[in-house]
Scaffold this motif. Structure first.
Motif: not given
Length: 261
Positions: A233-261
């Motif tokens: 059993i593992v415990t995941l926390t929103k605090e961990h996600i929020t803290a590092y996404r706010n500190k390290l804003k790498f997702l703001d620079d992600k590429d945009t893809f258009t996916l085709h099935s």
């Protein structure tokens, strides 16, 4: 209601080849053996059968025995349960992830990347859509085994919190499993959990587990021994996600893809 923590039980288990009844029986014991209150229980890919290319002997409809069994367990344990199984629908077979909520409601995802090396693409119909599941204020993206090799499909364009893989990933390529699970967590700044089976199947393919959970920095949170049946059993926390996404804003620079099935 949003929960700041999500407790997840990873069940790493052997599977009985093409024998849904026996697999349900042994999984019932493992699920009922979880005495701690958890929010989600994760089972491997094709948990009723092993990775079979003979779906006609194990396939079930969505209102069949296994989904009903999962609904009863989820309600009884007051937890969500997920894993994949062989589903027959509209004349097609699917390797389908089912996510059963405590209410009995069922969310699904059909494996997009069928495993061509084993001929899965010739037998199972590939899915075309991701499904980001909302559960207790967490956004969860369920994917299946071979999907792990395709980072564009997993790209966190939907701001999910947890990327979830269930698998029958064989021992000879387990280094790829380890590396890619960690990479998916890092590149998507998301928790990433992978649950893989152990044991030997009827095709003499060996599976060694290596089930694991990683945080958004790629730190391993679990310590499940390989080649063993185990529940952790593992415990995941929103605090961990929020803290590092706010500190390290790498997702703001992600590429945009258009996916085709």
């Amino acid at each position: 209601m949003e929960h700041q923590e999500l407790k997840v039980a990873l069940i790493q288990t052997n599977l009985v080849w093409e024998h849904p009844e026996e697999n349900r029986a042994q999984l019932t014991q493992k699920i009922n053996a979880i005495t701690e209150i958890v929010d989600l229980i994760v089972l491997p890919e094709m948990f009723t059968s092993g990775f079979t290319m003979n779906p006609k002997v194990v396939a079930e409809p969505m209102n069949g025995t296994t989904v009903t069994w999962l609904q009863d367990l989820a309600k009884g344990k007051n937890t969500a349960i997920t894993g994949s199984l062989v589903i027959s629908e509209n004349g097609n077979y699917y390797n389908r992830s089912v996510f059963v909520l405590p209410s009995g409601e069922v969310e699904t995802y059909d494996k997009k990347h069928t495993f061509t090396l084993a001929g899965e693409h010739e037998i199972y119909t590939a899915g075309t859509e991701k499904n980001n599941i909302q559960y207790k204020g967490w956004k969860i993206c369920p994917l299946i085994c071979y999907d792990l090799r395709f980072p564009v499909w997993a790209r966190n364009v939907d701001n999910y919190d947890l990327l979830l893989y269930v698998a029958n990933w064989p021992k000879p390529r387990v280094n790829a499993w380890d590396a890619l699970l960690k990479a998916r967590a890092i590149e998507n700044m998301s928790y990433c959990i992978g649950v893989n089976r152990v044991g030997l199947d009827a095709n003499s393919h060996e599976y060694c587990g290596h089930s694991a959970a990683y945080d958004v920095l790629g730190e391993k949170l679990t310590n499940i021994a390989p080649n063993t049946e185990a529940t952790e059993i593992v415990t995941l926390t929103k605090e961990h996600i929020t803290a590092y996404r706010n500190k390290l804003k790498f997702l703001d620079d992600k590429d945009t893809f258009t996916l085709h099935s």
